[in-house]
Design a protein around this motif. Structure first.
Motif, mmCIF file in Angstrom:
data_model
loop_
_atom_site.group_PDB
_atom_site.id
_atom_site.type_symbol
_atom_site.label_atom_id
_atom_site.label_comp_id
_atom_site.label_asym_id
_atom_site.label_seq_id
_atom_site.Cartn_x
_atom_site.Cartn_y
_atom_site.Cartn_z
ATOM 1 N N PRO A 16 -3.797 39.701 -14.155
ATOM 2 C CA PRO A 16 -2.562 39.247 -14.818
ATOM 3 C C PRO A 16 -2.474 37.723 -14.851
ATOM 4 O O PRO A 16 -2.927 37.045 -13.926
ATOM 5 C CB PRO A 16 -1.443 39.852 -13.956
ATOM 6 N N SER A 17 -1.886 37.216 -15.919
ATOM 7 C CA SER A 17 -1.741 35.769 -16.061
ATOM 8 C C SER A 17 -0.516 35.469 -16.915
ATOM 9 O O SER A 17 0.070 36.369 -17.530
ATOM 10 C CB SER A 17 -2.989 35.160 -16.707
ATOM 11 N N LEU A 18 -0.134 34.189 -16.935
ATOM 12 C CA LEU A 18 0.995 33.730 -17.752
ATOM 13 C C LEU A 18 0.474 32.987 -18.976
ATOM 14 O O LEU A 18 -0.577 32.351 -18.916
ATOM 15 C CB LEU A 18 1.874 32.771 -16.947
ATOM 16 N N PRO A 19 1.220 33.021 -20.086
ATOM 17 C CA PRO A 19 0.868 32.137 -21.199
ATOM 18 C C PRO A 19 0.954 30.685 -20.746
ATOM 19 O O PRO A 19 1.842 30.320 -19.974
ATOM 20 C CB PRO A 19 1.938 32.441 -22.260
ATOM 21 N N ARG A 20 0.029 29.852 -21.207
ATOM 22 C CA ARG A 20 0.039 28.439 -20.833
ATOM 23 C C ARG A 20 1.360 27.797 -21.252
ATOM 24 O O ARG A 20 1.891 28.068 -22.319
ATOM 25 C CB ARG A 20 -1.127 27.701 -21.493
ATOM 26 N N GLY A 21 1.866 26.945 -20.380
ATOM 27 C CA GLY A 21 3.113 26.258 -20.685
ATOM 28 C C GLY A 21 4.355 27.029 -20.284
ATOM 29 O O GLY A 21 5.468 26.617 -20.600
ATOM 30 N N THR A 22 4.175 28.155 -19.587
ATOM 31 C CA THR A 22 5.310 28.910 -19.064
ATOM 32 C C THR A 22 5.155 29.036 -17.551
ATOM 33 O O THR A 22 4.060 28.845 -17.013
ATOM 34 C CB THR A 22 5.413 30.315 -19.689
ATOM 35 N N ARG A 23 6.254 29.367 -16.871
ATOM 36 C CA ARG A 23 6.229 29.397 -15.408
ATOM 37 C C ARG A 23 7.058 30.549 -14.858
ATOM 38 O O ARG A 23 8.036 30.964 -15.474
ATOM 39 C CB ARG A 23 6.817 28.095 -14.848
ATOM 40 N N ASP A 24 6.632 31.058 -13.714
ATOM 41 C CA ASP A 24 7.484 31.919 -12.895
ATOM 42 C C ASP A 24 8.259 31.031 -11.929
ATOM 43 O O ASP A 24 7.759 29.977 -11.503
ATOM 44 C CB ASP A 24 6.650 32.905 -12.070
ATOM 45 N N PHE A 25 9.463 31.457 -11.571
ATOM 46 C CA PHE A 25 10.233 30.761 -10.547
ATOM 47 C C PHE A 25 10.549 31.756 -9.437
ATOM 48 O O PHE A 25 11.272 32.728 -9.654
ATOM 49 C CB PHE A 25 11.533 30.190 -11.123
ATOM 50 N N GLY A 26 9.982 31.527 -8.257
ATOM 51 C CA GLY A 26 10.243 32.394 -7.120
ATOM 52 C C GLY A 26 11.662 32.224 -6.604
ATOM 53 O O GLY A 26 12.428 31.396 -7.102
ATOM 54 N N PRO A 27 12.027 33.009 -5.570
ATOM 55 C CA PRO A 27 13.408 32.978 -5.067
ATOM 56 C C PRO A 27 13.899 31.595 -4.658
ATOM 57 O O PRO A 27 15.027 31.225 -4.967
ATOM 58 C CB PRO A 27 13.351 33.916 -3.852
ATOM 59 N N GLU A 28 13.055 30.801 -3.991
ATOM 60 C CA GLU A 28 13.511 29.489 -3.516
ATOM 61 C C GLU A 28 13.762 28.541 -4.684
ATOM 62 O O GLU A 28 14.803 27.878 -4.763
ATOM 63 C CB GLU A 28 12.482 28.875 -2.562
ATOM 64 N N VAL A 29 12.804 28.468 -5.611
ATOM 65 C CA VAL A 29 12.955 27.573 -6.769
ATOM 66 C C VAL A 29 14.117 28.027 -7.644
ATOM 67 O O VAL A 29 14.909 27.215 -8.126
ATOM 68 C CB VAL A 29 11.648 27.499 -7.580
ATOM 69 N N SER A 30 14.222 29.350 -7.843
ATOM 70 C CA SER A 30 15.323 29.875 -8.662
ATOM 71 C C SER A 30 16.675 29.530 -8.058
ATOM 72 O O SER A 30 17.622 29.191 -8.783
ATOM 73 C CB SER A 30 15.199 31.398 -8.807
ATOM 74 N N ALA A 31 16.769 29.614 -6.734
ATOM 75 C CA ALA A 31 18.033 29.282 -6.063
ATOM 76 C C ALA A 31 18.393 27.813 -6.271
ATOM 77 O O ALA A 31 19.557 27.470 -6.514
ATOM 78 C CB ALA A 31 17.937 29.591 -4.568
ATOM 79 N N LYS A 32 17.400 26.942 -6.213
ATOM 80 C CA LYS A 32 17.652 25.509 -6.399
ATOM 81 C C LYS A 32 18.020 25.199 -7.849
ATOM 82 O O LYS A 32 18.902 24.382 -8.124
ATOM 83 C CB LYS A 32 16.424 24.701 -5.974
ATOM 84 N N ARG A 33 17.339 25.856 -8.782
ATOM 85 C CA ARG A 33 17.674 25.654 -10.201
ATOM 86 C C ARG A 33 19.094 26.152 -10.484
ATOM 87 O O ARG A 33 19.863 25.507 -11.200
ATOM 88 C CB ARG A 33 16.661 26.385 -11.088
ATOM 89 N N SER A 34 19.442 27.297 -9.918
ATOM 90 C CA SER A 34 20.789 27.832 -10.111
ATOM 91 C C SER A 34 21.845 26.912 -9.521
ATOM 92 O O SER A 34 22.943 26.773 -10.073
ATOM 93 C CB SER A 34 20.904 29.226 -9.471
ATOM 94 N N TYR A 35 21.512 26.277 -8.403
ATOM 95 C CA TYR A 35 22.420 25.322 -7.777
ATOM 96 C C TYR A 35 22.748 24.191 -8.746
ATOM 97 O O TYR A 35 23.919 23.819 -8.924
ATOM 98 C CB TYR A 35 21.773 24.781 -6.503
ATOM 99 N N ILE A 36 21.716 23.636 -9.393
ATOM 100 C CA ILE A 36 21.927 22.560 -10.371
ATOM 101 C C ILE A 36 22.737 23.068 -11.554
ATOM 102 O O ILE A 36 23.719 22.436 -11.978
ATOM 103 C CB ILE A 36 20.577 21.997 -10.859
#
Length: 451
Positions: A6-26
């Motif tokens: 499995p892989s992601l299309p180039r230029g896209t990203r997964d955000f795990g729980p820690e990163v997602s929590a920080k993004r949601s905070y902003i």
């Protein structure tokens, strides 16, 4: 048959729980302030008709639109002649829709379609992903979020000042103090172009001025002379750009043309902001700022961090005739956009995220038997109803395995349920970092986490 990795299309990203929590905070801080300032939330579809998107971003932008193939047999109505005509002709035959490139054009389309139901001035905010078929590189993605706030149907300079105050409130809530809001005005830039004799070449003149911090003053001066500008006047303009005292700078520009609309608006803008000196909004008049001149028509903004090496983290400005491309003329607007990814990087580097936001749980309930597990089901719901972030280990595994799980998810506390605890209604609360533990009743446990 071998399974593909499995892989992601180039230029896209997964955000795990820690990163997602920080993004949601902003995002939560930005959204809360948008609402506080009277902006209404708007959402538009991920895809738009290509007729809506094409021709709005220039030839380069059109090339970066993600096109969506028509449903079903999309080649059914094509012929060999269509292939021979080339990709541009063929695309029109097989694709009618595309992913949105930004939030501004869909907003303009929305305003035109709903003009009879909208009260002007209309204040809207939008926080959604956009897609661009760009070449992926550091800091540039094919899918990313935009956080926009726009006011359309009003030319009042209070709008410009209000959005500046909004910048200050958002950064204040995020704990980000090391930033500067740089502003300029297109009419002042065009005034300077005319002053050096380049009235007909105002856009190339401004493009050179915008390169000042990249290529240096000598190269900029030489380039402007090559455009046909007066060397004497250019040197005077370059001296202007070194003035840091705002009032002195405004007076110098005003002496060139006191009736210039840009000069008048900048004066009124700063007079308005001066009412709010206690907020310590960090604004600087920077005559070298020349962003988006093919788009913006008045005051322009750019926000940069001052203690982290990073490009602009926010931007925006005044634009006239936003909806003209869709047939509704004369609707002026002003908008700003927060760069989520860059703000995240700045806050991460400066250590501004609270620890609590990356911690999903206050306490994990662990147990010794099936009967203890059943008792914990009621207990965990009581804790949740009291506002405690609690979870219950879901099966009756060995207690060591449950503690290992607690360590892995980094929960700060566990609540141990055994037969004695069930009988006494005093449960052992264990600090997973220090190892200290203490029997506590339910109301004491709630007080511990809520206190």
């Amino acid at each position: 048959m071998s399974k593909s990795k499995p892989s992601l299309p180039r230029g896209t990203r997964d955000f795990g729980p820690e990163v997602s929590a920080k993004r949601s905070y902003i995002l939560d801080k930005i959204k809360r302030n948008f609402i506080k300032y009277g902006f209404s939330q708007l959402e538009t579809p991920a895809m738009e008709n290509l007729s809506t998107l094409t021709g709005k971003y220039g030839d380069e932008g059109d090339q970066l639109l993600f096109k969506i193939l028509n449903s079903g047999d999309f080649l059914n109505k094509t012929s060999t002649d269509d292939y021979n005509e080339g990709s541009k002709h063929l695309t029109a035959k097989i694709s009618e829709k595309g992913l949105r490139y930004d939030l501004t054009v869909p907003f303009a389309r929305f305003v035109v379609m709903n003009q009879n139901d909208i009260a002007f001035p209309f204040k809207r905010f939008q926080i959604q992903p956009v897609w661009r078929a760009d070449r992926p590189q550091k800091g540039r993605y094919r899918e990313f979020y935009q956080c926009d706030a726009d006011i359309v149907g009003s030319k009042g300079i209070w709008n410009e000042a209000e959005l500046t105050l909004l910048f200050g409130d958002v950064f204040g809530d995020l704990g980000l103090e090391d930033y500067i809001i740089k502003i300029n005005h297109r009419e002042i830039l065009f005034l300077l172009a005319a002053y050096v004799g380049l009235q007909e070449k105002a856009i190339p003149f401004c493009a050179e001025i915008d390169k000042l911090d990249k290529i240096g003053a000598e190269t900029v001066i030489q380039n402007i002379i090559e455009l046909g500008g007066s060397s004497t006047k250019i040197n005077e303009v370059m001296e202007l750009l070194t003035i840091t005292d705002r009032n002195k700078l405004i007076e110098k520009v005003k002496s060139i043309d006191p009736e210039n609309d840009g000069v008048k608006e900048i004066i009124y803008y700063f007079e308005t902001l001066d009412q709010f000196k206690e907020r310590n909004i960090k604004v600087e008049l920077d005559l070298s700022l020349a962003r988006g001149l093919s788009y913006y028509t008045g005051l322009i903004y750019e926000v940069k961090p001052t203690s982290v090496k990073m490009g602009s983290i926010c931007g925006g400005g005044r634009y006239d005739n936003l909806t003209g491309v869709f047939g509704l003329t004369g609707i002026s607007g002003i908008g700003i956009s927060f760069g989520l990814d860059r703000i995240y990087d700045v806050m991460e580097e400066l250590g501004l995220f609270p620890e609590k936001i990356t911690q999903p749980l206050d306490v994990l309930l662990v147990h010794f038997s099936e009967e203890n597990l059943k008792h914990g089901q009621r207990l965990v719901m009581n804790l949740r109803e009291a506002g405690v972030r609690a979870d219950l280990y879901p099966v009756s595994d060995k207690i060591k395995k449950q503690f290992n799980y607690a360590d892995k998810i980094q929960t700060p506390y566990t609540l141990i349920i055994g037969d004695d605890e069930m009988e006494s209604k005093a449960y052992m609360l264990k600090n997973m970092l220090s190892g200290e533990q203490k029997p506590m009743a339910l109301d004491e446990i709630i007080q511990h986490f809520k206190g």
